[in-house]
Design a protein around this motif. Structure first.
Motif, PDB file in Angstrom:
ATOM      1  N   HIS A  84       9.697  -0.044   9.216  1.00  0.00           N
ATOM      2  CA  HIS A  84       9.644  -1.548   9.369  1.00  0.00           C
ATOM      3  C   HIS A  84      10.551  -1.971   8.371  1.00  0.00           C
ATOM      4  O   HIS A  84      10.870  -1.423   7.156  1.00  0.00           O
ATOM      5  CB  HIS A  84       8.635  -2.314   9.380  1.00  0.00           C
ATOM      6  N   GLN A  85      11.646  -3.229   8.680  1.00  0.00           N
ATOM      7  CA  GLN A  85      12.416  -3.920   7.869  1.00  0.00           C
ATOM      8  C   GLN A  85      11.650  -4.797   6.880  1.00  0.00           C
ATOM      9  O   GLN A  85      12.058  -4.833   5.436  1.00  0.00           O
ATOM     10  CB  GLN A  85      13.444  -4.866   8.371  1.00  0.00           C
ATOM     11  N   ARG A  86      10.476  -5.135   7.265  1.00  0.00           N
ATOM     12  CA  ARG A  86       9.766  -6.136   6.344  1.00  0.00           C
ATOM     13  C   ARG A  86       8.170  -5.578   6.105  1.00  0.00           C
ATOM     14  O   ARG A  86       7.584  -5.186   7.302  1.00  0.00           O
ATOM     15  CB  ARG A  86       9.706  -7.453   6.836  1.00  0.00           C
ATOM     16  N   MET A 145      13.702   0.009   3.827  1.00  0.00           N
ATOM     17  CA  MET A 145      12.973  -0.015   4.890  1.00  0.00           C
ATOM     18  C   MET A 145      11.384   0.483   4.377  1.00  0.00           C
ATOM     19  O   MET A 145      11.370   1.212   3.436  1.00  0.00           O
ATOM     20  CB  MET A 145      13.171   1.016   6.026  1.00  0.00           C
TER      21      MET A 145
END
Length: 118
Positions: free
Chosen positions: A98-100, A79
């Motif tokens: 956030h993941q991206r 993450m």
């Protein structure tokens, strides 16, 4: 059967890297606030430190370089963590996870509450 000596693998951290640093620099050109200053993206352990001239004079009355954001990659869970600077306390505060990286940059560029671009 002969024994084979194995070399230990060297773990090279994924971040910081020059590709993502330049990606962040390009993405910051789409920000909503203080588009007339040029921020600087510096490599730090596991991420990137974003600084910019303080044109609002809210943080630095002389218009010097101030901390805008800290973007860190947590390799354990994959993450991205986005931090803002509490200039009064002089500490980094977690804003979001956030993941991206693109989601981090979208959040940083929009900044509707003026948390980053003060």
């Amino acid at each position: 059967m002969a024994a084979v000596a194995l070399k230990p693998k060297l773990l090279i951290p994924a971040h910081p890297n020059d590709l993502d640093r330049k990606r962040i620099e390009r993405a910051l050109k789409a920000r909503k606030r203080y588009r007339y200053v040029e921020p600087c993206v510096l490599p730090v352990n596991d991420g990137y430190h974003i600084q910019s001239p303080c044109c609002s004079r809210n943080i630095d009355k002389d218009g010097g370089i101030v901390d805008v954001a800290l973007v860190c990659h947590d390799a354990a869970n994959g993450m991205w963590k986005l931090f803002w600077k509490d200039h009064d306390k002089r500490v980094w505060e977690l804003h979001s996870v956030h993941q991206r990286l693109t989601a981090v940059l979208d959040e940083l560029n929009a900044d509707p509450e003026r948390i980053f671009w003060q």
